[in-house]
Design an enzyme around this catalytic site. Structure first.
Site, PDB file in Angstrom:
ATOM      1  N   ALA A   1       0.820  -1.215   0.000  1.00 13.75           N
ATOM      2  CA  ALA A   1       0.000   0.000   0.000  1.00 13.75           C
ATOM      3  C   ALA A   1       0.848   1.257   0.000  1.00 13.75           C
ATOM      4  O   ALA A   1       0.459   2.282   0.550  1.00 13.75           O
ATOM      5  CB  ALA A   1      -0.914  -0.022   1.227  1.00 13.75           C
TER       6      ALA A   1
ATOM      7  N   GLY B   1       2.191   2.795  -2.805  1.00 17.75           N
ATOM      8  CA  GLY B   1       2.211   3.555  -4.058  1.00 17.75           C
ATOM      9  C   GLY B   1       1.414   4.853  -3.968  1.00 17.75           C
ATOM     10  O   GLY B   1       0.531   5.007  -3.131  1.00 17.75           O
TER      11      GLY B   1
ATOM     12  N   ARG C   1      -2.116   7.110 -11.573  1.00 17.78           N
ATOM     13  CA  ARG C   1      -3.197   7.019 -12.564  1.00 17.78           C
ATOM     14  C   ARG C   1      -4.555   7.453 -12.014  1.00 17.78           C
ATOM     15  O   ARG C   1      -5.495   7.677 -12.756  1.00 17.78           O
ATOM     16  CB  ARG C   1      -3.259   5.577 -13.116  1.00 17.78           C
TER      17      ARG C   1
ATOM     18  N   GLY D   1       9.218  -0.715  -6.521  1.00 18.24           N
ATOM     19  CA  GLY D   1       8.536  -1.871  -7.108  1.00 18.24           C
ATOM     20  C   GLY D   1       7.964  -2.791  -6.039  1.00 18.24           C
ATOM     21  O   GLY D   1       8.277  -2.659  -4.856  1.00 18.24           O
TER      22      GLY D   1
ATOM     23  N   ASN E   1     -45.136  15.946  24.920  1.00 16.83           N
ATOM     24  CA  ASN E   1     -45.556  16.463  23.628  1.00 16.83           C
ATOM     25  C   ASN E   1     -44.888  17.808  23.386  1.00 16.83           C
ATOM     26  O   ASN E   1     -45.059  18.739  24.170  1.00 16.83           O
ATOM     27  CB  ASN E   1     -47.076  16.624  23.592  1.00 16.83           C
TER      28      ASN E   1
ATOM     29  N   ALA F   1     -49.023  27.931  24.594  1.00 17.29           N
ATOM     30  CA  ALA F   1     -48.500  28.246  23.266  1.00 17.29           C
ATOM     31  C   ALA F   1     -47.920  29.649  23.234  1.00 17.29           C
ATOM     32  O   ALA F   1     -48.405  30.551  23.916  1.00 17.29           O
ATOM     33  CB  ALA F   1     -49.626  28.118  22.242  1.00 17.29           C
TER      34      ALA F   1
END
Ligand code: UD1
Ligand code: CA
Length: 455
Positions: A9, A11, A15, A77, A376, A422
């Site tokens: 791993a 590289g 590309r 390589g 609620n 409310a």
């Protein structure tokens, strides 16, 4: 026999034309090299050694304790890469698997079969090969008239006849460990790329009269090497198909598998249904008979059984059974949504607990809050958790009723069974069972409109 593995791993992945190192490019959301290492970890191996170079820190951070690491400072390589594991492995008796970090589809089963075949054949080296419709770019397997493997020739070194060979080197091999490290010293770099090729070990062993075997897998897809973004998209397709089919075989309905994106680390229970446009990423566990989607995103979360999440996002959270979320809701990290909760449209929950049976059905923001059971939260009610510098907690105890359009200015507590009218803006704690009204009274100015028109 002791088994070891080396993952290549180091590289750059030129590309790919990317700032991101090749092996970290994700397939179905998970970096390629992580797929490989996770499959290896499912086999019983004594060591997994990953050769890192480009992006070494990022790769080792990603894989963490799942592997050991050796650094390949210069990428000379694949043979040179394996050589870097010498200090850890060269004295060990046993067999070493070598796998490339850019073959994300390889499975533990195939590697296990490769190892067994290698042992049965008493070989010093066994190559995993496959037949490719389009072998371009791969090393080709050159066999003699008896069918024995002679050598592997790289695309760039192959003559016309060799280029016509469709049996390819998948980049996965196993070797007698000691033989591997002895032979690597004999590999040279006299080839078109000036690199030390790992496949050259095969030819050297063959010439030494050692047994070199080849194990051909039927599924080319599994061995696909990703060198560019075209191959990356093919790997994504193949992995997606594999994951989705696994879930369908396990009893999950995917309405449109082509438009369903599930991470390799997700578990989904029987009779759950996933609608199109859904992404399930990271570590996710979903129970039985749950419906997800359409167009939903679940990431690193748990969702229980018989729950529904539609057109919504759930991240890093824990959702119970019989919960409904959505449409158009957002559950942000560190939330705990208990059984029977309802989170309706345009509701955002962040770092909050919603107790059993509680509801926020419309247009709410619940942040840094502890909501008890059977609470609620009326339409448009919100927690005001941030003063520009700090975040504060809101607590709403069991059975409380918060009316529509209420601002709960944190830190604040609403006691058990309390009512908040409310339109209230609540700055002080509300005692248990109380009714709290915090808004100015309405004044009606009689005939106001007609009087002002007379002017
Ligand atoms: C390689 C094989 C080829 C095979 C193909 C399968 C060689 C020379 N060729 O070709 O026969 O068909 O894989 O996919 O091995 N790497 C290092 N250090 C290096 C060079 C490479 O760690 O110095 C790593 C890369 O990060 C990559 C893997 O080794 O994960 C393979 O290298 P890559 O350059 O992709 O080889 P291919 O040309 O695909
Ligand atoms: Ca490759």
């Amino acid at each position: 026999m002791n088994r070891y593995a080396v993952v290549l791993a180091a590289g750059q992945g030129t590309r790919m034309k990317s700032k991101l190192y090749k092996v970290l490019h994700p397939v179905c959301g998970k970096p390629m090299v992580e797929h490989v290492v996770d499959q290896l970890n499912a086999l019983e191996l004594k060591n997994v050694v990953t050769v890192v170079g480009h992006g070494a820190e990022m790769v080792s951070e990603q894989l963490g304790k799942r592997s050991e690491y050796v650094l390949q400072e210069e990428q000379l390589g694949t043979a040179h890469a394996v050589m870097q594991a010498k200090d850890i492995l060269s004295d060990q008796d046993g067999v070493t698997l070598v796998v490339c970090g850019d073959t994300p589809l390889i499975t533990k089963d195939t590697m296990d079969s490769l190892l067994s075949y290698h042992e049965e054949q008493n070989a010093k080296a066994t190559i995993l090969t496959a037949k490719a419709d389009n072998p371009f770019g791969y090393g080709r397997i050159i066999r003699d008239e008896n069918g024995s493997v002679q050598r592997i020739v790289e695309q760039k070194d192959a003559n016309e006849a060799e280029q016509n060979v469709t049996e390819i080197n998948t980049g996965t091999y196993c070797f007698d460990n000691k033989t591997l490290f002895e032979t690597l010293q004999l590999v040279n770099n006299e080839n078109s790329q000036g690199e030390y090729y790992l496949p050259d070990v095969v030819e050297i062993l063959q010439q030494q009269g050692e047994v070199v075997a080849a194990y051909q897998t039927a599924d080319f897809n599994e061995t696909m090497g990703v060198n560019d973004r075209v191959a990356l998209s093919r790997a994504e397709q193949a992995m997606k198909k594999r994951i989705n089919e696994k879930h369908m075989r396990n009893g999950v309905t995917l309405i449109d598998p082509d438009a369903t994106y599930i991470s390799p680390d997700a578990t989904i229970g029987q009779d759950s249904v996933i609608y199109p446009g859904t992404t399930i990423s990271g570590e996710v566990v979903i129970g039985d008979e749950t419906v997800i989607g359409p167009n939903s995103e679940i990431k690193d979360s748990k969702v229980g059984s018989k729950s529904v999440v539609k057109q919504s996002v759930v991240h890093n959270s824990d959702v119970g059974n019989d919960v409904t979320i959505g449409p158009f809701a957002h559950v942000r990290p560190s939330s705990e949504i208990h059984d029977g909760v309802k989170i309706g449209n345009f509701v955002e929950v962040k770092k909050s607990v919603m107790g059993e049976g509680s509801k926020a059905s419309h247009l709410s923001y619940i942040g840094d809050a502890e909501i008890g059971k059977e609470v609620n939260l009326g339409c448009g009610s919100i927690t005001v958790n941030y003063d520009g510098k700090n975040k504060y907690l809101t607590k709403v105890e069991d059975g409380a009723f918060i009316g529509c359009n209420v601002n709960l200015i944190a830190p604040v507590n609403v006691g058990k069974g309390a009512f908040v009218a409310a339109g209230s803006t609540i700055t002080d704690d509300v005692p248990e069972q109380a009714l709290s009204i915090a808004r100015s009274r309405q004044t009606n100015k009689e005939d106001y409109a007609s009087k002002s028109n007379d002017n």
